[in-house]
Design a protein around this motif. Sequence first.
Motif, short mmCIF file in Angstrom:
data_model
loop_
_atom_site.label_atom_id
_atom_site.label_comp_id
_atom_site.label_asym_id
_atom_site.label_seq_id
_atom_site.Cartn_x
_atom_site.Cartn_y
_atom_site.Cartn_z
N ILE A 1 0.85 -1.20 0.00
CA ILE A 1 0.00 0.00 0.00
C ILE A 1 0.88 1.24 0.00
CG2 ILE A 1 -1.65 1.31 1.40
CD1 ILE A 1 -2.71 -1.44 2.35
N GLY A 2 0.50 2.22 -0.78
CA GLY A 2 1.21 3.48 -0.80
C GLY A 2 0.81 4.35 0.39
N THR B 1 -2.07 9.21 5.00
CA THR B 1 -2.84 9.22 3.76
C THR B 1 -2.39 8.00 2.96
OG1 THR B 1 -2.78 11.62 3.81
CG2 THR B 1 -3.50 10.60 1.77
N TYR B 2 -3.35 7.14 2.62
CA TYR B 2 -3.04 5.86 1.99
C TYR B 2 -3.54 5.81 0.56
CZ TYR B 2 -2.98 4.76 6.98
OH TYR B 2 -2.73 4.78 8.33
N LYS B 3 -2.93 4.90 -0.23
CA LYS B 3 -3.40 4.61 -1.57
C LYS B 3 -3.31 3.10 -1.79
CE LYS B 3 -4.59 5.06 -5.87
NZ LYS B 3 -5.98 4.90 -6.17
N VAL B 4 -4.47 2.48 -1.89
CA VAL B 4 -4.55 1.06 -2.20
C VAL B 4 -4.77 0.94 -3.70
CG1 VAL B 4 -5.74 -1.11 -1.74
CG2 VAL B 4 -5.54 0.60 0.08
N SER B 5 -3.93 0.20 -4.37
CA SER B 5 -4.03 0.09 -5.83
C SER B 5 -5.33 -0.60 -6.24
CB SER B 5 -2.83 -0.69 -6.38
OG SER B 5 -2.97 -2.07 -6.06
N PRO B 6 -5.86 -0.21 -7.39
CA PRO B 6 -7.07 -0.87 -7.90
C PRO B 6 -6.87 -2.39 -8.08
CG PRO B 6 -6.64 1.13 -9.14
CD PRO B 6 -5.46 0.91 -8.23
N LYS B 7 -5.66 -2.79 -8.43
CA LYS B 7 -5.36 -4.21 -8.60
C LYS B 7 -5.52 -4.96 -7.27
CE LYS B 7 -1.65 -6.98 -10.62
NZ LYS B 7 -0.31 -6.91 -11.21
N LEU B 8 -5.04 -4.35 -6.19
CA LEU B 8 -5.18 -4.97 -4.88
C LEU B 8 -6.63 -4.98 -4.43
CD1 LEU B 8 -3.64 -6.24 -2.53
CD2 LEU B 8 -3.28 -3.95 -1.60
#
Length: 110
Positions: free
Chosen positions: A47-48, A98-105
């Motif tokens: 996760i970013g 602040t998080y970024k979960v990839s669409p693929k995940l």
Amino acid sequence: MEQIEFLDKKVFKGLEKLNDGFEGESVPFFSESDFEIVLERAEYFGIGIYGIEPWLDGELYDVITHENLKKKATDPQWYKKAFQTFKSRQPGLLYSATYKVSPKLLARDI
């Protein structure tokens, strides 16, 4: 699955959110020990993390972003370094990020 649902089920599961209204309920805050677990889980899932915001007594203490350290949001080196910096400067902080979960995940059924 939506990003917040993923975070709640996979990353924040079993951890105590320490929100007391100073930043709203949509931004989860964690103790130092729980936030360390959040970072471990974020690394595990890839996760970013765009930024880490520690808070002291309901006031924003500081902010470090991946851009400050010239790293990708998914590079765990930057957020581990930022967390260690905050921990060594001031004990007892609450942490949000602040998080970024990839669409693929999000598309995977984990």
